[in-house]
Design a protein around this motif. Sequence first.
Motif, PDB file in Angstrom:
ATOM      1  N   ILE A 633       1.026  -1.267  -0.163  1.00  9.29           N
ATOM      2  CA  ILE A 633       0.030   0.080  -0.059  1.00  9.29           C
ATOM      3  C   ILE A 633       0.682   1.828  -0.192  1.00  9.29           C
ATOM      4  O   ILE A 633       2.078   1.766   0.738  1.00  9.29           O
ATOM      5  N   ALA A 634       0.592   2.330  -1.051  1.00  3.41           N
ATOM      6  CA  ALA A 634       1.316   3.115  -1.151  1.00  3.41           C
ATOM      7  C   ALA A 634       0.217   4.718  -1.241  1.00  3.41           C
ATOM      8  O   ALA A 634      -0.998   4.815  -1.252  1.00  3.41           O
ATOM      9  N   GLU A 660      -6.228  -3.513   5.668  1.00  2.00           N
ATOM     10  CA  GLU A 660      -7.581  -2.790   6.576  1.00  2.00           C
ATOM     11  C   GLU A 660      -6.907  -0.852   6.555  1.00  2.00           C
ATOM     12  O   GLU A 660      -5.608  -0.973   7.015  1.00  2.00           O
ATOM     13  N   GLY A 661      -7.477   0.081   6.384  1.00  2.00           N
ATOM     14  CA  GLY A 661      -7.282   0.747   6.876  1.00  2.00           C
ATOM     15  C   GLY A 661      -8.331   1.913   7.652  1.00  2.00           C
ATOM     16  O   GLY A 661      -9.657   1.091   7.324  1.00  2.00           O
ATOM     17  N   MET A 662      -8.033   2.156   7.944  1.00  2.00           N
ATOM     18  CA  MET A 662      -9.169   3.546   8.575  1.00  2.00           C
ATOM     19  C   MET A 662      -9.449   4.521   8.139  1.00  2.00           C
ATOM     20  O   MET A 662      -8.554   5.190   7.680  1.00  2.00           O
ATOM     21  N   VAL A 663     -10.832   5.844   7.856  1.00  2.00           N
ATOM     22  CA  VAL A 663     -11.172   6.432   7.547  1.00  2.00           C
ATOM     23  C   VAL A 663     -11.514   6.769   8.563  1.00  2.00           C
ATOM     24  O   VAL A 663     -12.724   6.880   9.895  1.00  2.00           O
ATOM     25  N   HIS A 664     -11.376   8.338  10.016  1.00  3.86           N
ATOM     26  CA  HIS A 664     -11.800   9.252  10.762  1.00  3.86           C
ATOM     27  C   HIS A 664     -13.327   9.811   9.964  1.00  3.86           C
ATOM     28  O   HIS A 664     -13.454  10.190   9.046  1.00  3.86           O
ATOM     29  N   ILE A 665     -13.456  10.091  10.832  1.00  4.99           N
ATOM     30  CA  ILE A 665     -14.370  10.734  10.359  1.00  4.99           C
ATOM     31  C   ILE A 665     -14.767  12.028  10.093  1.00  4.99           C
ATOM     32  O   ILE A 665     -15.284  12.335   9.332  1.00  4.99           O
ATOM     33  N   ARG A 691      -4.453   8.345   2.494  1.00  3.80           N
ATOM     34  CA  ARG A 691      -4.014   9.671   3.253  1.00  3.80           C
ATOM     35  C   ARG A 691      -2.800   9.786   4.061  1.00  3.80           C
ATOM     36  O   ARG A 691      -1.684  10.300   4.179  1.00  3.80           O
ATOM     37  N   GLU A 692      -1.910   8.694   4.751  1.00  8.51           N
ATOM     38  CA  GLU A 692      -1.196   8.133   5.880  1.00  8.51           C
ATOM     39  C   GLU A 692      -0.785   7.201   6.297  1.00  8.51           C
ATOM     40  O   GLU A 692      -2.171   6.587   5.962  1.00  8.51           O
ATOM     41  N   ILE A 693       0.499   6.765   6.300  1.00 10.41           N
ATOM     42  CA  ILE A 693       0.701   5.591   6.839  1.00 10.41           C
ATOM     43  C   ILE A 693       1.839   5.840   8.008  1.00 10.41           C
ATOM     44  O   ILE A 693       2.984   6.038   8.021  1.00 10.41           O
ATOM     45  N   ASN A 697       2.610   1.426  11.229  1.00 12.35           N
ATOM     46  CA  ASN A 697       2.188   0.850  10.231  1.00 12.35           C
ATOM     47  C   ASN A 697       1.262   0.797   9.755  1.00 12.35           C
ATOM     48  O   ASN A 697       0.173  -0.074   9.050  1.00 12.35           O
ATOM     49  N   ARG A 698       0.011   2.460  11.017  1.00 15.65           N
ATOM     50  CA  ARG A 698      -1.108   2.005  10.574  1.00 15.65           C
ATOM     51  C   ARG A 698      -1.428   2.781   8.950  1.00 15.65           C
ATOM     52  O   ARG A 698      -1.256   3.555   8.618  1.00 15.65           O
ATOM     53  N   VAL A 699      -2.824   3.105   8.344  1.00 12.76           N
ATOM     54  CA  VAL A 699      -2.690   3.467   7.482  1.00 12.76           C
ATOM     55  C   VAL A 699      -4.355   4.259   7.299  1.00 12.76           C
ATOM     56  O   VAL A 699      -5.574   3.423   8.135  1.00 12.76           O
ATOM     57  N   ASN A 700      -4.549   5.242   6.924  1.00 15.42           N
ATOM     58  CA  ASN A 700      -5.021   6.052   7.193  1.00 15.42           C
ATOM     59  C   ASN A 700      -5.379   6.716   5.964  1.00 15.42           C
ATOM     60  O   ASN A 700      -4.658   6.651   5.035  1.00 15.42           O
TER      61      ASN A 700
END
Length: 720
Positions: A633-634, A660-665, A691-693, A697-700
């Motif tokens: 994932i890039a 998985e990645g998280m979409v903040h509210i 948007r961000e790693i 190594n968490r994917v946002n």
Amino acid sequence: MVQVMTEDAFKIHETSCQIEGKTISIKSGRMARQAAGACEISCGDTKVLVACVDSKEPREGIDFLPLTVDYEEKLYAVGRVPGSFGRREGKAPDKAILISRLIDRPIRPLFEKGYCNDVQIMAVTMSADDDNPTDTLAMLGASVAVGLAGLPFKGPLGAVRVSRNDGQFVANPSYEQIAETDIDIVVAGTENSIMMVEAGCKMVSEKDILAAIDFAHEQIKKQVETQAAFFKQVGVEKREWQAPPANSALLALIVEKATDRLKASMNGVTDKDMRGTIIDEAKQAVLDAIATLPDEDPLKQTTETQLAYYLEEHEAALMRAQVLDKGVRADGRRCDEVRPITIETSLLPRAHGSGLFTRGTTQVLSVATLGVGEDAQRLDSIDPQKEKRYMHHYNFPGFSVGEVKPNRGPGRREIGHGALAERALIPVLPGLDKFPYTIRVVSEVLESNGSTSMASTCGSSLALMDAGAPIAETIGGIAMGLILEGDRFAILSDIQGLEDFLGDMDFKVAGTKNGITALQMDIKIEGISLAIMKVALEQAKRGRVHIIEKMEAALPKPRPELSRWAPRIITIRINPEDIGTVIGPGGKMIRRIIEETGATIDIEDDGTVLIASVEGQGGEAAREAILKLVKRIAIGEIYKGRVTRIIPVGAFVEILPGKEGMVHISQLDNKRVEKVEDAVSVGQEVIVKVREIDERNRVNLTIKGVSSEEKEALERSGNA
């Protein structure tokens, strides 16, 4: 090593010889002392025990040598526990059977004619290193054991393997040298003659083969000389044995009553059944003559075995004289003439490839099957080779010779013929990098009248080309025979059963138009010279080229496309670190891909992934699924994902399988979102951008950051 000897212990005798810098040691008197003859043969850390025993009296009513040869591999020789359920060595593997045949073939003809006592030779590999093959050691040990037993044997016999590395011949090469050679040849012989040749080559010339045999014979002479001195040192005395006297009266009666009919059976008769009928008439004529004799005549006691033996002897004499005097064979052919050939391909609609090869009254149907990596044969032996991706199986049912024969599985002959055809085809097979298939060819002998092994070689070449396997060149094969009387000899091309049975040699040569790939020679006499071998090889090449031209007229080259029923294999490479990701916990991920696509997936340790499916769509789907699993994932990449769960501060979206990645509210919409559930729901598909790693190594992800142009581009790419 400490030896504790008792006063009545047998005396231990030892000797050795040097073959190309390697020491071969021979020892007797320490093991198997109740055998008629036994020895230990060692080279490096490889040790083979060979024992010979025999019966004291011949069997009643037989006219042949009942010789049994068994070679056994013990896995303790390489410090391994057998992989079988019972953890014992079980049925002999093909390699052990082939080595048993290697021992048997040159040693059998050297027993005195008429010796009919039961003889058993057993060779057991007790220790094996990664350097020295055991087969030629076992062959040498057999000669020593028979010699120590004092049997009526016209040895000694030597055996040497020769390879050619960097243009130089090497005697008794290591496994590593064998793997890199273009000639791998085993030669057995006596001081003056060659008895047996077995070779696998990478399309080499007849001249090179002769040079390798000549080189091997020089090493064989050293072994023979060492054995002769050893037997003198031990004090071996040959047992007294007299050949049974010839029944001259019976032979004279056969000459008088059967000669005309036997000659008629060799007067251009090509039909095997017709010839058999004429010979039966010859036999009946002799029986009728015996029936008219007085009861006190000794010929009245003639047994079926005796009559068959002397009838065969006279038949052989007539056949051999006809060939040497007139140059005409029993079926009317010239010595160098090949029987008529017919060829058909694509006979079996659902098989991947098939070829029916008919030469005279010999017919073989070969069938090719293309499999995947997991179809390779796993080997549990002392050899470094642990699997086979090309297998050739040869079957010889009773109906092929018009006989009732129960099907008990392949015998030694079938395994040997299959191995010969396998060896012949290996040099022209494509590499795994170009053709990542496991290949199995089965040759079904449908009619047999000589040279079925070479017919199976020809049929297999056709079957592979019919399947679309891109073999480099067409392989053909021919069996040669020999009639030798004193200084007179004749070489026979494409021998039929009669000439094999009553002749002096069975010499099989397979290869392309330009080079030899496999060779096997068996002699029924006390060996032949290199001069005769040269003539045989030259005549064999002419016959082989003729046969290949017939094959190429029927199928000039491999089919441009694979059989529609063959699996399509897609090869991809992944980082070996990602193998666990593809397999998943307990195999969960790979099982899911297989179930959803119907493809077969094989993953090598180096990260090579082979995906096979008969239908191309399933293979492509499996490929995409695996690439998604291992994709990195890039930041800035856009994915279409599925909402998997919701928490008060955002939603988790699976953008790749298992990732998985998280979409903040705050990233759910361009307007303010009070509750996550107001914008998305579990199971909903959404388009997101990375948007961000972060450092953990968490994917946002973001939804609001994806432009309409980016959404349209994703849809157009087909990855949405």
